[in-house]
Design an enzyme around this catalytic site. Sequence first.
Site, PDB file in Angstrom:
ATOM      1  N   ASN A   1      28.620  39.823  51.673  1.00  0.00           N
ATOM      2  CA  ASN A   1      29.172  39.485  52.981  1.00  0.00           C
ATOM      3  C   ASN A   1      28.629  38.168  53.537  1.00  0.00           C
ATOM      4  OD1 ASN A   1      31.029  41.750  54.097  1.00  0.00           O
ATOM      5  ND2 ASN A   1      29.407  42.807  53.007  1.00  0.00           N
TER       6      ASN A   1
ATOM      7  N   GLU B   1      31.283  48.011  49.554  1.00  0.00           N
ATOM      8  CA  GLU B   1      30.682  46.787  49.037  1.00  0.00           C
ATOM      9  C   GLU B   1      29.181  46.932  48.812  1.00  0.00           C
ATOM     10  OE1 GLU B   1      33.760  43.630  51.156  1.00  0.00           O
ATOM     11  OE2 GLU B   1      31.840  44.109  52.108  1.00  0.00           O
TER      12      GLU B   1
ATOM     13  N   LYS C   1      43.278  50.708  50.742  1.00  0.00           N
ATOM     14  CA  LYS C   1      42.370  49.627  50.378  1.00  0.00           C
ATOM     15  C   LYS C   1      41.247  49.594  51.391  1.00  0.00           C
ATOM     16  CE  LYS C   1      41.775  45.940  51.621  1.00  0.00           C
ATOM     17  NZ  LYS C   1      40.690  45.313  52.480  1.00  0.00           N
TER      18      LYS C   1
ATOM     19  N   THR D   1      41.432  43.754  48.237  1.00  0.00           N
ATOM     20  CA  THR D   1      40.734  42.485  48.496  1.00  0.00           C
ATOM     21  C   THR D   1      39.404  42.521  47.736  1.00  0.00           C
ATOM     22  OG1 THR D   1      39.924  43.408  50.583  1.00  0.00           O
ATOM     23  CG2 THR D   1      41.843  41.960  50.688  1.00  0.00           C
TER      24      THR D   1
ATOM     25  N   THR E   1      41.030  53.674  59.170  1.00  0.00           N
ATOM     26  CA  THR E   1      40.076  52.869  58.444  1.00  0.00           C
ATOM     27  C   THR E   1      40.798  52.049  57.390  1.00  0.00           C
ATOM     28  OG1 THR E   1      38.366  54.540  58.775  1.00  0.00           O
ATOM     29  CG2 THR E   1      37.977  52.906  57.083  1.00  0.00           C
TER      30      THR E   1
END
Length: 385
Positions: free
Chosen positions: A380, A261, A170, A148, A181
């Site tokens: 985010n 991220e 992922k 993603t 996780t």
Amino acid sequence: MSVTAPEGFEAAGVAVGLKSSGGPDVAVVVNRGPLKLGAAVFTSNRAKANPIIWSQQVIQDGVVEAIVLNSGGANCFTGSFGFQTTHQTAEKAAELLGISAGDVLICSTGLIGTGDEVFRAKVLDGTEQGIAQLSADGGEAASLAIMTTDSKPKRSVVAREGWSIGGMAKGAGMLAPGLATMLVVITTDAVLEAAEADSALRRATGITFDRLDSDGCMSTNDQVTLLVSGASGIRPEPADFAAALTEVCLDLAQQLQGDAEGASHDITIRVVHAASESDAVEVGRSVARNNLFKAAIFGNDPNWGRVLAAIGTTAAEFDPYDVDVWMNGVRVCSQGAPDASREEVDLTPRATDLLIDLRVGEATATILTNDLTHDYVHENSAYAT
């Protein structure tokens, strides 16, 4: 090759338009046997996605012949329609493979709260296309299809004499422990019994994926699955298999950490000389989830006071005025007092090592985390737009 490196597995990854970014978004992994065994661990979040609810039922008998995974939609909080979508996906795979829907695991990842007839149609189409394209070389395509916000696929293979373990994962956000996780599929051609596979997986995830705490946010869709084909015909010693499985899990966990991220530092928190392993984990996790500490690391600031403040919130056994703290090899705090100058600590490398010596026992634990950056907040804040 990831999940198709071991014998007895085929996989595929296809694109059906679930992700606005394009690329493969539905993956299928099939276990051709002769053993058709599986084990899985799931998020402990009470808010569970429909695929988790389905897969928790499927895994109970330890028999798994296939797993279908989609990115581009979590299929979570989508009501009865969402569960029907999961059920229909398993039925579609079962029909095409000539197996029972009750032996098909389902995984989804993406935005929570979205799902409609178009989503369902694309997932079913992707399942059909994926099964049509299954091959022993399909592991790499499958690892791309589950991404993603990942910037790169996560794959790992460990080969032993005559048998092997392969895996794909992922995850780049919502990385926090809860038995697993994010989405991980691991395959092996070793000969195991279902109970052995389950026990080995739980031990391995407990000290790898469950120790990855990138941002303290637990997903609704976390699942780690182990599929066993037995195609090698070799039954390894339990300790040997456990060590190899842990090696794959740790490799994948570190890849997840490295792709978190927006992160600019990969922080390894090692807690030593704790009274118990649970104490060591609690202390390490208190630092991993402390935003002040994580922000300091982002700014290359060796602010060890934030470490002591964080561990002081725990119930672990130690004297806060008898703790040593090391940052990237420099002891900045000795017995709760300043030691080396902060100027001696170089925090510019991405790899950051924090050592906390509680000085009360012999137990240890390692927690993996990341810093808190502007990029993480920005990514985010715009995830759903």
